[in-house]
Design an enzyme around this catalytic site. Sequence first.
Site, PDB file in Angstrom:
ATOM      1  N   ASP A 126       9.756  -9.596  36.947  1.00 10.88           N
ATOM      2  CA  ASP A 126       8.648  -9.391  37.552  1.00 10.88           C
ATOM      3  C   ASP A 126       9.253  -8.999  38.997  1.00 10.88           C
ATOM      4  O   ASP A 126       9.924  -9.778  39.691  1.00 10.88           O
ATOM      5  CB  ASP A 126       7.577 -10.643  37.993  1.00 10.88           C
ATOM      6  CG  ASP A 126       6.587 -10.348  38.906  1.00 10.88           C
ATOM      7  OD1 ASP A 126       6.692  -9.497  39.775  1.00 10.88           O
ATOM      8  OD2 ASP A 126       5.456 -10.783  38.196  1.00 10.88           O
ATOM      9  N   HIS A 127       9.013  -7.690  39.235  1.00 11.81           N
ATOM     10  CA  HIS A 127      10.018  -6.963  40.165  1.00 11.81           C
ATOM     11  C   HIS A 127       9.433  -7.514  41.384  1.00 11.81           C
ATOM     12  O   HIS A 127      10.235  -7.586  42.784  1.00 11.81           O
ATOM     13  CB  HIS A 127      10.069  -5.538  40.332  1.00 11.81           C
ATOM     14  CG  HIS A 127       8.833  -4.953  40.805  1.00 11.81           C
ATOM     15  ND1 HIS A 127       7.845  -4.533  40.250  1.00 11.81           N
ATOM     16  CD2 HIS A 127       8.837  -4.273  42.031  1.00 11.81           C
ATOM     17  CE1 HIS A 127       6.831  -3.976  40.774  1.00 11.81           C
ATOM     18  NE2 HIS A 127       7.249  -3.869  42.030  1.00 11.81           N
TER      19      HIS A 127
ATOM     20  N   HIS B  24       2.275  -9.945  39.490  1.00 12.50           N
ATOM     21  CA  HIS B  24       3.009  -9.961  40.770  1.00 12.50           C
ATOM     22  C   HIS B  24       2.112 -10.678  41.822  1.00 12.50           C
ATOM     23  O   HIS B  24       2.659 -11.624  42.580  1.00 12.50           O
ATOM     24  CB  HIS B  24       2.835  -8.658  41.355  1.00 12.50           C
ATOM     25  CG  HIS B  24       3.340  -7.622  40.389  1.00 12.50           C
ATOM     26  ND1 HIS B  24       4.604  -7.850  39.853  1.00 12.50           N
ATOM     27  CD2 HIS B  24       3.320  -6.137  40.279  1.00 12.50           C
ATOM     28  CE1 HIS B  24       5.026  -6.822  39.007  1.00 12.50           C
ATOM     29  NE2 HIS B  24       4.303  -5.665  39.263  1.00 12.50           N
TER      30      HIS B  24
HETATM   31  C1  BG6 Z   1       4.124  -2.163  38.766  1.00 20.87           C
HETATM   32  C2  BG6 Z   1       2.572  -1.839  38.525  1.00 20.87           C
HETATM   33  O1  BG6 Z   1       4.340  -3.165  38.225  1.00 20.87           O
HETATM   34  O2  BG6 Z   1       4.020  -2.304  40.427  1.00 20.87           O
HETATM   35  C3  BG6 Z   1       2.102  -0.202  39.320  1.00 20.87           C
HETATM   36  O3  BG6 Z   1       2.622  -1.378  37.066  1.00 20.87           O
HETATM   37  C4  BG6 Z   1       2.256  -0.586  40.784  1.00 20.87           C
HETATM   38  O4  BG6 Z   1       0.784   0.195  38.904  1.00 20.87           O
HETATM   39  C5  BG6 Z   1       3.664  -1.233  41.304  1.00 20.87           C
HETATM   40  O5  BG6 Z   1       2.148   0.778  41.406  1.00 20.87           O
HETATM   41  C6  BG6 Z   1       3.585  -1.556  42.542  1.00 20.87           C
HETATM   42  O6  BG6 Z   1       4.957  -2.003  43.033  1.00 20.87           O
HETATM   43  P1  BG6 Z   1       5.478  -1.790  44.702  1.00 20.87           P
HETATM   44  O7  BG6 Z   1       6.826  -2.541  44.364  1.00 20.87           O
HETATM   45  O8  BG6 Z   1       5.574  -0.389  44.799  1.00 20.87           O
HETATM   46  O9  BG6 Z   1       4.420  -2.523  45.367  1.00 20.87           O
END
Ligand code: BG6
Length: 510
Positions: A184-185, A247
């Site tokens: 989960d990034h 997230h």
């Molecule tokens: C991803 C979603 O997991 O996270 C995207 O699939 C979203 O739709 C993105 O734009 C947002 O990531 P960050 O790091 O730019 O907030």
Amino acid sequence: MTKTENQMLIIFGASGDLTARKLVPALFRLFQENQLPKNFVVLGVSRSYMTDDEFRKKVVSGNEYLKGNHSVDDALVSEFAKKFFYEDVGTEYDTDYKDLEERITTLNAKYKTGENYMYYLSTPPSLYEAIAKNLYGQQLNRSRGVGFKRIIVEKPFGYDLESAKQLNKGLQRYFKESQIYRIDHYLGKETVQNLLVTRFANSIFEPLWNRNYIDRVEITNAESGGVGLRGGYYDGSGALRDMFQNHLLQIVSLIVMEPPIDANAQEIRNEKVKALRSLRIMYDEKTLSEHTIRAQYVSSKIDGKVVNGYREEEGVNPESTTETYAAIKFFVDNWRWKDVPFYVRTAKRMPTKVTEVVIHFKAPHHQIFKDAGMFNKDNKLIIRIQPDEGILIKFGVKVPGQGFKVERANLDFYYSSLVDTSIMEAYERLLLDAMQGDATLYARADEVEAAWEFVDPILKYWKNGKDVRVYGYSAGAWGPENADALIAGDGLWRNPGPNLADDPGFCVIY
Ligand code: BG6
């Protein structure tokens, strides 16, 4: 620095977008920082035919995302490219991996990667079980006495509770839970990890971190972009599945959790699961209708340019009811959080890109400065996840002059002030952790399922409930009008600007 053992990273779905956009640039940064082990090889696996050189060109030398904004020596890029190899599995992932096993064994012998293999599944989740099964078929899941075998999987991890359980079962049939890393990034973001440090490495916040002092918690995740070229995927997903289930509930779990015994993966993840299980699941239609809102952006002009509405985006069904905005109010059923409302919203095509957590504290129990105009001047702790990362505390100060007029002042910290520290990007941090066998920042099976348990009834209600609406909001606005109704009684949403210290009401007029 923790030692990273020699190893091979085997990426399935290697010709896809994620490999070029995120994985290889993250590996390149680790390479530049000397964080990769001495013997390290990347084997790309996919269904199309490519030579090693063609693969290197595609994901390394010809990769527009590789260097980011930095200027990089070409010799370094060539050196890095030598670590990359490619193998196709034929036309299907669900096939015999005999050839793949031979290639892995040959590369391992030649580059001395110690039979340490990390598989990265950058494929649709529908292929996870088949890939795991075929790796198992060649005993590529087993340590055979030497070397670790780990498997990293990307989101979406399930479409609902049932499919998430099936995915877990499918993977666990062939790999042990301790070998599975669900990425989960958001957990790779420094500021998300800092939620733990803010709470548990200070003695000034935790005593206040409960229903006696906290009035409400508000989380905003806004993106200024629309769905772009991902309409096809997004239309089958929506904001709740795409951002909230994973997230945002990860962020919620870090705010809600009890202090773990120590910082090891098992203890932290145990507490996170407990936190997610304590979210009050909403089942009845009345609560669901009062506590959830979904909406879609409609065409509008931003900076003088007309932007598409969601239904006009490529790959989106023109009659789609998929939400690009979701706002949820909920409660947490435990001793610490009883009766404290949580407001969480996420959306595309908002006025700015921002993620922040706002802890609103209660007004002082006894107010002596009665004429101070304390309304709407509650103490706030604002934890900014992105951009302009930092922490802001809003507190009352005396306005100079006669009497006791109170105004709000800011006490702030910005990550950018840590000039000597280069902040690792999410994928860089998470890949390095997995290479070192640290699963703290990866989601465990029971964590993912607990998050789905909470989300599932909302999705079902939105799909089958009586008179459930999808509202519209102009692209570039802070969501539909009635989103205010959700938070009414507890003030207004704090609509943050691009900078942490901007006060609500920010807008660009010119
Ligand atoms: C991803 C979603 O997991 O996270 C995207 O699939 C979203 O739709 C993105 O734009 C947002 O990531 P960050 O790091 O730019 O907030």
